[in-house]
Motif scaffolding. Sequence first.
Motif, PDB file in Angstrom:
ATOM      1  N   PHE A 224       3.115 -10.934   1.050  1.00  0.00           N
ATOM      2  CA  PHE A 224       3.755  -9.846   1.790  1.00  0.00           C
ATOM      3  C   PHE A 224       4.306  -8.824   0.820  1.00  0.00           C
ATOM      4  O   PHE A 224       4.552  -9.116  -0.349  1.00  0.00           O
ATOM      5  CB  PHE A 224       4.861 -10.384   2.716  1.00  0.00           C
ATOM      6  CG  PHE A 224       5.936 -11.141   2.000  1.00  0.00           C
ATOM      7  CD1 PHE A 224       7.070 -10.500   1.551  1.00  0.00           C
ATOM      8  CD2 PHE A 224       5.812 -12.499   1.767  1.00  0.00           C
ATOM      9  CE1 PHE A 224       8.073 -11.193   0.894  1.00  0.00           C
ATOM     10  CE2 PHE A 224       6.797 -13.208   1.108  1.00  0.00           C
ATOM     11  CZ  PHE A 224       7.937 -12.556   0.673  1.00  0.00           C
ATOM     12  N   SER A 225       4.497  -7.627   1.302  1.00  0.00           N
ATOM     13  CA  SER A 225       4.999  -6.519   0.501  1.00  0.00           C
ATOM     14  C   SER A 225       6.515  -6.452   0.597  1.00  0.00           C
ATOM     15  O   SER A 225       7.111  -6.981   1.536  1.00  0.00           O
ATOM     16  CB  SER A 225       4.392  -5.214   1.008  1.00  0.00           C
ATOM     17  OG  SER A 225       4.992  -4.107   0.380  1.00  0.00           O
ATOM     18  N   ILE A 226       7.103  -5.779  -0.351  1.00  0.00           N
ATOM     19  CA  ILE A 226       8.560  -5.592  -0.324  1.00  0.00           C
ATOM     20  C   ILE A 226       8.950  -4.739   0.890  1.00  0.00           C
ATOM     21  O   ILE A 226      10.029  -4.886   1.449  1.00  0.00           O
ATOM     22  CB  ILE A 226       9.070  -4.968  -1.642  1.00  0.00           C
ATOM     23  CG1 ILE A 226      10.590  -5.074  -1.720  1.00  0.00           C
ATOM     24  CG2 ILE A 226       8.624  -3.539  -1.784  1.00  0.00           C
ATOM     25  CD1 ILE A 226      11.144  -4.990  -3.107  1.00  0.00           C
ATOM     26  N   TRP A 227       8.058  -3.879   1.339  1.00  0.00           N
ATOM     27  CA  TRP A 227       8.333  -3.018   2.495  1.00  0.00           C
ATOM     28  C   TRP A 227       8.352  -3.811   3.793  1.00  0.00           C
ATOM     29  O   TRP A 227       8.971  -3.396   4.764  1.00  0.00           O
ATOM     30  CB  TRP A 227       7.335  -1.875   2.571  1.00  0.00           C
ATOM     31  CG  TRP A 227       7.280  -1.115   1.271  1.00  0.00           C
ATOM     32  CD1 TRP A 227       6.216  -1.039   0.434  1.00  0.00           C
ATOM     33  CD2 TRP A 227       8.337  -0.372   0.649  1.00  0.00           C
ATOM     34  NE1 TRP A 227       6.530  -0.284  -0.672  1.00  0.00           N
ATOM     35  CE2 TRP A 227       7.833   0.117  -0.564  1.00  0.00           C
ATOM     36  CE3 TRP A 227       9.646  -0.092   0.988  1.00  0.00           C
ATOM     37  CZ2 TRP A 227       8.597   0.905  -1.434  1.00  0.00           C
ATOM     38  CZ3 TRP A 227      10.403   0.667   0.134  1.00  0.00           C
ATOM     39  CH2 TRP A 227       9.888   1.162  -1.054  1.00  0.00           C
ATOM     40  N   ASP A 228       7.668  -4.967   3.836  1.00  0.00           N
ATOM     41  CA  ASP A 228       7.680  -5.806   5.022  1.00  0.00           C
ATOM     42  C   ASP A 228       9.064  -6.423   5.276  1.00  0.00           C
ATOM     43  O   ASP A 228       9.410  -6.762   6.404  1.00  0.00           O
ATOM     44  CB  ASP A 228       6.654  -6.936   4.901  1.00  0.00           C
ATOM     45  CG  ASP A 228       5.230  -6.410   4.907  1.00  0.00           C
ATOM     46  OD1 ASP A 228       5.013  -5.290   5.415  1.00  0.00           O
ATOM     47  OD2 ASP A 228       4.324  -7.111   4.400  1.00  0.00           O
ATOM     48  N   ILE A 229       9.852  -6.558   4.214  1.00  0.00           N
ATOM     49  CA  ILE A 229      11.191  -7.136   4.333  1.00  0.00           C
ATOM     50  C   ILE A 229      12.103  -6.183   5.123  1.00  0.00           C
ATOM     51  O   ILE A 229      12.944  -6.619   5.907  1.00  0.00           O
ATOM     52  CB  ILE A 229      11.791  -7.400   2.934  1.00  0.00           C
ATOM     53  CG1 ILE A 229      10.962  -8.455   2.208  1.00  0.00           C
ATOM     54  CG2 ILE A 229      13.241  -7.841   3.031  1.00  0.00           C
ATOM     55  CD1 ILE A 229      11.320  -8.623   0.750  1.00  0.00           C
ATOM     56  N   PHE A 230      11.897  -4.881   4.946  1.00  0.00           N
ATOM     57  CA  PHE A 230      12.761  -3.881   5.584  1.00  0.00           C
ATOM     58  C   PHE A 230      12.357  -3.539   7.013  1.00  0.00           C
ATOM     59  O   PHE A 230      13.036  -2.767   7.669  1.00  0.00           O
ATOM     60  CB  PHE A 230      12.779  -2.594   4.741  1.00  0.00           C
ATOM     61  CG  PHE A 230      13.321  -2.813   3.355  1.00  0.00           C
ATOM     62  CD1 PHE A 230      14.606  -3.276   3.158  1.00  0.00           C
ATOM     63  CD2 PHE A 230      12.530  -2.560   2.239  1.00  0.00           C
ATOM     64  CE1 PHE A 230      15.116  -3.476   1.888  1.00  0.00           C
ATOM     65  CE2 PHE A 230      13.027  -2.766   0.965  1.00  0.00           C
ATOM     66  CZ  PHE A 230      14.315  -3.223   0.787  1.00  0.00           C
ATOM     67  N   LYS A 231      11.266  -4.099   7.495  1.00  0.00           N
ATOM     68  CA  LYS A 231      10.821  -3.803   8.868  1.00  0.00           C
ATOM     69  C   LYS A 231      11.636  -4.570   9.885  1.00  0.00           C
ATOM     70  O   LYS A 231      12.134  -5.602   9.697  1.00  0.00           O
ATOM     71  CB  LYS A 231       9.343  -4.160   9.040  1.00  0.00           C
ATOM     72  CG  LYS A 231       8.455  -3.151   8.401  1.00  0.00           C
ATOM     73  CD  LYS A 231       7.008  -3.471   8.685  1.00  0.00           C
ATOM     74  CE  LYS A 231       6.092  -2.459   8.059  1.00  0.00           C
ATOM     75  NZ  LYS A 231       4.698  -2.756   8.276  1.00  0.00           N
TER      76      LYS A 231
END
Length: 66
Positions: A59-66
Motif C-alpha cells: 500500500f502507498s503512504i497516501w492510502d493511510i490518509f484516505k
Amino acid sequence: MKFGLRTPSIKRSFKARTTGKMKRAIKKALLPGYGKKGVGWIKNPKKAAYNKVYNKTSFSIWDIFK
C-alpha cells in the motif's frame, strides 16, 4: 515481492500526474490494446500475475490518509 508500505517517489508521482490526456488519447487511437481491460494478461501473463499480487499486498503512504 514487496509487502507492506511502498516507499514514495516524488519523481514518479509527478510524472504520473503530468502525463497528458492528449498522449493517452493518441496511444488509444494508434494501439488497439492500449487502455483495454485485461490486455495485460494476454501480452505478459507473468508480469500481470506479479502486479496483481503486488497491488494486493502493498500500500502507498497516501492510502493511510484516505
